[in-house]
Write an enzyme that holds these catalytic residues in place. Structure first.
Site, PDB file in Angstrom:
ATOM      1  N   HIS A 113      92.909  74.845 112.874  1.00 12.74           N
ATOM      2  CA  HIS A 113      91.874  74.024 113.141  1.00 12.74           C
ATOM      3  C   HIS A 113      92.013  73.363 113.574  1.00 12.74           C
ATOM      4  O   HIS A 113      90.484  72.558 114.355  1.00 12.74           O
ATOM      5  CB  HIS A 113      93.101  73.009 111.682  1.00 12.74           C
ATOM      6  CG  HIS A 113      92.647  73.533 110.776  1.00 12.74           C
ATOM      7  ND1 HIS A 113      93.119  74.199 109.850  1.00 12.74           N
ATOM      8  CD2 HIS A 113      91.291  73.680 109.464  1.00 12.74           C
ATOM      9  CE1 HIS A 113      92.743  74.815 108.500  1.00 12.74           C
ATOM     10  NE2 HIS A 113      91.740  74.487 108.713  1.00 12.74           N
TER      11      HIS A 113
ATOM     12  N   GLU B 112      89.827  82.203  99.442  1.00 17.87           N
ATOM     13  CA  GLU B 112      90.187  81.787 100.704  1.00 17.87           C
ATOM     14  C   GLU B 112      91.050  83.522 100.154  1.00 17.87           C
ATOM     15  O   GLU B 112      91.682  82.832 101.680  1.00 17.87           O
ATOM     16  CB  GLU B 112      90.425  80.217 100.994  1.00 17.87           C
ATOM     17  CG  GLU B 112      89.593  79.865 101.289  1.00 17.87           C
ATOM     18  CD  GLU B 112      90.214  78.681 101.397  1.00 17.87           C
ATOM     19  OE1 GLU B 112      90.065  78.115 102.896  1.00 17.87           O
ATOM     20  OE2 GLU B 112      90.152  77.599 100.578  1.00 17.87           O
TER      21      GLU B 112
ATOM     22  N   ASP C  28      90.739  81.478 106.242  1.00 20.17           N
ATOM     23  CA  ASP C  28      92.490  82.241 105.482  1.00 20.17           C
ATOM     24  C   ASP C  28      92.048  83.783 104.884  1.00 20.17           C
ATOM     25  O   ASP C  28      93.038  83.669 104.531  1.00 20.17           O
ATOM     26  CB  ASP C  28      91.711  80.615 104.778  1.00 20.17           C
ATOM     27  CG  ASP C  28      93.161  79.489 104.371  1.00 20.17           C
ATOM     28  OD1 ASP C  28      93.965  79.523 105.987  1.00 20.17           O
ATOM     29  OD2 ASP C  28      92.426  78.160 104.196  1.00 20.17           O
TER      30      ASP C  28
ATOM     31  N   CYS D 242      81.453  79.345 104.522  1.00 16.42           N
ATOM     32  CA  CYS D 242      81.881  78.285 106.028  1.00 16.42           C
ATOM     33  C   CYS D 242      82.801  78.403 106.395  1.00 16.42           C
ATOM     34  O   CYS D 242      83.666  77.131 107.394  1.00 16.42           O
ATOM     35  CB  CYS D 242      82.445  77.045 104.539  1.00 16.42           C
ATOM     36  SG  CYS D 242      83.248  77.091 103.107  1.00 16.42           S
TER      37      CYS D 242
HETATM   38  C1  PEP Z   1      88.390  79.016 105.423  1.00 17.19           C
HETATM   39  O1  PEP Z   1      89.287  78.478 105.318  1.00 17.19           O
HETATM   40  O2  PEP Z   1      87.518  79.651 105.774  1.00 17.19           O
HETATM   41  C2  PEP Z   1      87.686  77.162 105.790  1.00 17.19           C
HETATM   42  C3  PEP Z   1      86.223  76.686 105.825  1.00 17.19           C
HETATM   43  O3  PEP Z   1      88.849  76.264 105.414  1.00 17.19           O
HETATM   44  P1  PEP Z   1      89.363  75.875 106.693  1.00 17.19           P
HETATM   45  O4  PEP Z   1      89.455  76.260 107.706  1.00 17.19           O
HETATM   46  O5  PEP Z   1      89.715  74.650 106.135  1.00 17.19           O
HETATM   47  O6  PEP Z   1      90.911  76.453 105.340  1.00 17.19           O
HETATM   48 MG    MG Z   2      90.695  77.473 104.637  1.00 15.87          MG
END
Ligand code: PEP
Ligand code: MG
Length: 552
Positions: free
Chosen positions: A174, A416, A440, A487
């Protein structure tokens, strides 16, 4: 250039002879600051404080002023030219060994006191570790640290730094995602970098190639200056695309949505031409809060600010997704031994229904001000679906009982975990849409901790298993006539845009800085003619080999 250190990782570098005096002075200042701090603590001890506490502070002051200890540290600086932090930790290591060898338990326990004193001095050294020369006009600073949390980065949103470099992390951690969303070059997983570079070294941070050059020579500086100019020029050209609708050559409309972390990102999303917010990572509102979780009212204000800021464009708010590499310092929860597989994301919310409903009520209230979807992270079980939908209904009932306005929301699940991908069609019986969190999904399908740089080489969006799962979810959406978006970072990678278009994806959500790059690919693609090739890529054992053979 500024070096920031944490925990046991202190900067280690040799100083020039001419710097010895200023280094000793820096150490003196840090020590004086600690002494002042300890005296301050003594002076403000409440009358009923246990006597041991005052005695302990005395012990710390004695250790701080211990002549032998001081002389030994000075020796490392003057004779070995160690920087102050290194000198302090080198002497601490020697003393720690001596303490460990002692028979007397009382004396052995003094080691912990000394460590605390040393830590305080290190902390203050950090405070006085600003560059020997302060940045001159136009000179930009780079933050070098052992590790940075996503929340740390958000604190530097104001543009204080021109780049970030860390020893730890991985590209889909992140921290790296937040750095990219800020449009600032960052290199993570550069092991040992925080110990090797010095506060006023020159650095080149090439975020695209993942390269750091320490003390570049004249040619390298010129080359990178030229590259930076070219990049700025390209960015400007792409900015002109922001008002152009994302439509393929054969007329397929594509939604390019923004991933945001808070209301302050809305302006960047609109500037980039986002047609909505596809992922509002709401957990960033909850991070680093000492005073507990935000109230319903506070959350509502933040969500409403985003909804109103987007002027009628759709906003997807993901419920709190914490745990793993996004700890909530302000919250009083323990992180399990394997955080990625533990009480994170929706599991965390369902473990505290009152907290969860507070968030859901805030989201429902924001929905009265514009189009809102609620997105649940990391759903893997049908039982969880029943629980989240029932909590959503209860939150709505609670607002009705209070006579507070709530809007309609579409409900969606993030895909995910492989279980969700395999059950996509079943999930779509309950949800209005699905959003694939490829970051994920890759982590859980390939069993790679996305925050662990030692296994980052295995992290592969083009692994056939990933492509087949992604394809399966998009196809399930098409069969059910429901929306599927991506996303995760895959949606932001312009090198994958054609492949995803060919697989039928029409909703891409990404950090705003990437939208123009992906849009350019969309504008140049003929969606229908990509279909057959995309099918071949997904069926291949080594999909990467076919990636370059996309029909134009
Ligand atoms: C993902 O896991 O692809 C996602 C968009 O959520 P995050 O990156 O916040 O875990
Ligand atoms: Mg995620």
């Amino acid at each position: 250039m500024l070096v920031q250190h944490s925990g046991a990782n202190v900067a280690r570098y040799r100083i020039e002879e001419a710097q010895v005096e200023s280094e000793l002075e820096r150490l003196r200042r840090a020590r004086d600051a600690v002494a002042q701090e300890l005296h301050g603590m003594q002076a403000t001890l409440p009358g009923d404080a246990p006597v041991e506490l005052a005695a302990l502070i005395d012990v710390h002051l004695q250790l701080l002023h211990d002549e032998v200890f001081r002389a030994a540290i000075a020796h490392w600086i003057t004779q070995h030219r160690y920087n102050a932090e290194w000198a302090l930790s080198a002497q601490m290591e020697i003393l720690a060994r001596q303490f460990d060898a002692m028979d007397d338990t009382y004396l052995r326990e003094r080691k912990a006191d000394l460590e605390q004193v040393v830590e305080r001095v290190q902390h203050h050294l950090h405070g006085v570790a600003q560059p020997a020369k302060s940045p001159e006009d136009g000179e930009r600073r780079i933050l070098v640290a052992h590790d940075l949390s996503p929340a740390d980065l958000l604190r530097y949103r104001d543009g204080a730094f021109a780049g970030f470099v860390t020893d730890a992390g991985a590209v889909t951690s992140h921290t790296a995602i937040v750095a990219r969303s800020m449009g600032i070059p960052a290199v993570v997983a550069a092991r040992g970098v925080s110990q090797r570079v010095r506060p006023d070294d020159w650095l080149v941070v090439d975020g695209e190639a993942g390269i750091i050059i320490v003390e570049p020579d004249a040619d390298e500086r010129l080359e990178y200056q030229a590259r930076e100019c070219a990049l700025a020029q390209r960015r400007k050209e792409l900015e002109n695309l922001s008002a152009v609708p994302a439509r393929t050559l054969d007329g397929e409309a594509v939604q390019l949505l923004a991933n945001i972390e808070g209301p302050e990102d809305v302006a960047a999303a609109l500037r980039a031409g986002a047609t909505g917010v596809g992922l509002f990572r709401s957990e960033f509102l909850f991070m680093e809060r000492r005073g507990g979780l935000p109230s319903e009212e506070e959350q509502f204000q933040a969500y409403r600010a985003v909804v109103e800021g987007m002027h009628g464009l759709p906003v997807t708010i993901r419920t709190i997704d914490v745990g793993a590499d996004k700890p909530l310092d302000g919250a009083n929860r323990s992180i399990t031994v394997n955080p990625a597989l533990g009480l994170r994301a929706i599991r965390w919310s369902l473990a505290d229904p009152a907290m969860f409903r507070t968030q859901l009520r805030a989201i429902l209230r924001a929905a009265a001000h514009g189009p809102v979807s609620v997105l649940f992270p990391m759903i893997g079980h049908l039982g969880e679906i029943h629980q989240v939908l029932s909590q959503l209904q209860t939150a709505r009932d609670e607002l009705a009982m209070r006579g507070v306005a709530a809007g309609a929301v579409r409900a969606g699940a993030m895909v995910e975990v492989p279980a969700a991908a395999l059950l996509a069609e079943d999930f779509l019986q309950y949800f209005d849409f699905l959003s694939i969190g490829t970051n994920d999904l890759i982590q859980y399908t390939l069993a790679i901790d996305r925050a662990d740089e030692s296994v980052a080489y295995l992290y592969d969006p083009l692994h056939p298993a990933i492509l087949r799962l992604v394809h399966g979810v998009i196809a399930a959406g098409a069969r059910c006539g429901k929306e599927v978006s991506i996303c995760g970072e895959m949606a932001a990678d312009a090198a994958l845009t054609r492949l995803l278009l060919g697989l039928g994806l029409r909703y891409f959500s990404m950090q705003p800085t990437q939208i123009p790059h992906v849009k350019q690919q969309v504008l140049l693609s003929d969606a229908a003619s990509l279909k057959e090739w995309a099918g071949q890529v997904v069926a291949a054992q080594v999909p990467r080999l076919l990636l370059g053979a996309a029909p134009s």
